[in-house]
Design an enzyme around this catalytic site. Sequence first.
Site, short mmCIF file in Angstrom:
data_model
loop_
_atom_site.label_atom_id
_atom_site.label_comp_id
_atom_site.label_asym_id
_atom_site.label_seq_id
_atom_site.Cartn_x
_atom_site.Cartn_y
_atom_site.Cartn_z
N TYR A 49 11.95 -6.30 -1.65
CA TYR A 49 10.68 -5.79 -1.09
C TYR A 49 9.68 -5.55 -2.23
O TYR A 49 8.54 -6.02 -2.19
CB TYR A 49 10.98 -4.51 -0.31
CG TYR A 49 9.80 -3.82 0.28
CD1 TYR A 49 9.11 -4.38 1.36
CD2 TYR A 49 9.36 -2.61 -0.23
CE1 TYR A 49 8.03 -3.74 1.91
CE2 TYR A 49 8.29 -1.95 0.33
CZ TYR A 49 7.61 -2.52 1.39
OH TYR A 49 6.54 -1.87 1.92
N LYS A 52 6.20 -7.94 -3.47
CA LYS A 52 4.83 -7.46 -3.69
C LYS A 52 4.35 -7.84 -5.10
O LYS A 52 3.22 -8.28 -5.29
CB LYS A 52 4.78 -5.95 -3.53
CG LYS A 52 4.95 -5.48 -2.11
CD LYS A 52 4.66 -4.00 -2.00
CE LYS A 52 4.78 -3.52 -0.58
NZ LYS A 52 4.38 -2.14 -0.41
N TYR A 85 -4.03 -17.79 -9.17
CA TYR A 85 -5.11 -18.49 -8.46
C TYR A 85 -6.46 -18.15 -9.07
O TYR A 85 -7.34 -19.00 -9.17
CB TYR A 85 -5.10 -18.14 -6.96
CG TYR A 85 -4.28 -19.12 -6.17
CD1 TYR A 85 -2.89 -19.03 -6.15
CD2 TYR A 85 -4.88 -20.16 -5.47
CE1 TYR A 85 -2.13 -19.94 -5.44
CE2 TYR A 85 -4.12 -21.08 -4.77
CZ TYR A 85 -2.75 -20.97 -4.76
OH TYR A 85 -2.00 -21.89 -4.08
N THR A 116 0.60 5.35 4.57
CA THR A 116 -0.58 5.49 5.43
C THR A 116 -0.13 5.77 6.86
O THR A 116 0.92 5.29 7.29
CB THR A 116 -1.41 4.19 5.38
OG1 THR A 116 -1.76 3.94 4.02
CG2 THR A 116 -2.68 4.29 6.20
#
Length: 171
Positions: free
Chosen positions: A2, A6, A16, A32
């Site tokens: 996990y 990220k 990029y 949140t």
Amino acid sequence: CYDEGKRCAETLFFDYKRQHNLNIRIARIFNTYGPRMHANDGRVVSNFIVQALQGDPITIYGDGTQTRSFCYVDDLINGIIDLMDAADEITGPINLGNPDEFTVLQLAELIIELTQSKSSIINKPLPGDDPKRRQPDITLAKKKLSWSPSVSLNVGLTKTIQYFKDTLEYS
Ligand code: UDP
């Protein structure tokens, strides 16, 4: 996987930017909560509110001394919008979250108080990889975006409790 997922996504964004001059922003979002969370999401705020409203025992994993810092959804969205609107050189990574830190036990007690629930508190095993403490350092967001959260846990929970009261009635 996990955490690494990220981290890898952030690396790809920077690749990029470097290779294709892509305009990027990276926000690191901390815990949140708010209206429209799913009742079965499994997160601590939704679990505790649903348990309190239904009079079920509040399930604290471990002894409840671990801390989290809860950001109300409107504050988070404002932070994301501010980051998107910021000058292009402000790419991040930038922490977005509420630095007010609470133990999971404090959260349980506050939710019981705000819902006026008769639920008891029970303890369940702590998941193995559960962080002991989590609190965002939002110095950068304050400085670069002039952003900081404004909704206290008390006010945010009250709105979230009302949401769950309304939705549970119709389920
Ligand atoms: N937690 C808990 N009871 C629950 C759900 C979660 O005590 O019913 C604890 C969990 O072990 C963790 C904290 O609350 O210490 C926050 O969990 P959540 O899954 O909401 O977020 P995260 O672990 O990603 O910070």
